[in-house]
Design an enzyme around this catalytic site. Structure first.
Site, PDB file in Angstrom:
ATOM      1  N   SER A 289      -5.318   1.118  -3.617  1.00 45.31           N
ATOM      2  CA  SER A 289      -4.281   0.849  -2.613  1.00 45.31           C
ATOM      3  C   SER A 289      -3.480   2.102  -2.262  1.00 45.31           C
ATOM      4  CB  SER A 289      -3.311  -0.223  -3.133  1.00 45.31           C
ATOM      5  OG  SER A 289      -2.432   0.308  -4.108  1.00 45.31           O
TER       6      SER A 289
ATOM      7  N   ARG B 236      -2.586   5.735  -0.891  1.00 48.36           N
ATOM      8  CA  ARG B 236      -2.987   6.702   0.140  1.00 48.36           C
ATOM      9  C   ARG B 236      -2.178   7.982  -0.039  1.00 48.36           C
ATOM     10  NH1 ARG B 236      -5.946   3.068   0.078  1.00 48.36           N
ATOM     11  NH2 ARG B 236      -6.544   1.638   1.729  1.00 48.36           N
TER      12      ARG B 236
ATOM     13  N   MET C 148       0.842  -1.186   0.000  1.00 47.62           N
ATOM     14  CA  MET C 148       0.000   0.000   0.000  1.00 47.62           C
ATOM     15  C   MET C 148       0.885   1.247   0.000  1.00 47.62           C
ATOM     16  SD  MET C 148      -2.537   1.472   2.949  1.00 47.62           S
ATOM     17  CE  MET C 148      -3.527   0.006   3.041  1.00 47.62           C
ATOM     18  N   PRO C 149       1.102   1.872  -1.142  1.00 52.95           N
ATOM     19  CA  PRO C 149       1.913   3.100  -1.154  1.00 52.95           C
ATOM     20  C   PRO C 149       1.208   4.210  -0.376  1.00 52.95           C
ATOM     21  CG  PRO C 149       1.595   2.238  -3.382  1.00 52.95           C
ATOM     22  CD  PRO C 149       0.660   1.500  -2.490  1.00 52.95           C
ATOM     23  N   LEU C 150       1.972   4.898   0.463  1.00 56.72           N
ATOM     24  CA  LEU C 150       1.426   6.014   1.233  1.00 56.72           C
ATOM     25  C   LEU C 150       2.364   7.195   1.065  1.00 56.72           C
ATOM     26  CD1 LEU C 150       0.021   5.876   4.834  1.00 56.72           C
ATOM     27  CD2 LEU C 150       1.462   7.746   4.072  1.00 56.72           C
TER      28      LEU C 150
END
Ligand SMILES: O=C(O)C/C=C/C(=O)C(=O)O
Length: 66
Positions: free
Chosen positions: A38, A40, A1-3
Site C-alpha cells: 500500500s 507509495r 494508502m500512504p504516499l
C-alpha cells in the site's frame, strides 16, 4: 494508502535514490504498520537551473563554488 513525496535537485546517483526509496518505505511500514504493497514513494528531481534560494539558482551557486 500512504504516499510520501521527496523532492531533490538533480545529480544524485541512481543507487542513492534507490536506497532513499527503500529507507522511506521501511520507515512508513515500521511507523504506521502499513501493508508494504500500500506504500507509495515518489522521488521528484528538479534541474538545478530550476531551483532557486535567495534568487540564486543551485546551478549558479555551483558555478561560483558555493
Ligand atoms: O540537496 C538538494 O537536493 C536540494 C538542495 C537545496 C538547497 O541547497 C537550498 O534550497 O538552498
Amino acid at each position: 494508502m500512504p504516499l510520501v513525496e521527496v523532492t531533490l535537485s538533480e545529480g544524485r546517483e541512481p543507487a542513492a535514490i534507490r536506497a532513499l526509496i527503500h529507507e522511506v518505505h521501511a520507515a512508513v511500514e515500521r511507523s504506521l504498520g502499513a501493508p508494504a504493497q500500500s506504500i507509495r514513494v515518489i522521488v521528484r528531481e528538479v534541474p538545478r537551473t530550476h531551483w532557486a534560494a535567495g534568487d540564486e539558482t543551485l546551478a549558479e551557486r555551483d558555478s561560483r563554488g558555493g
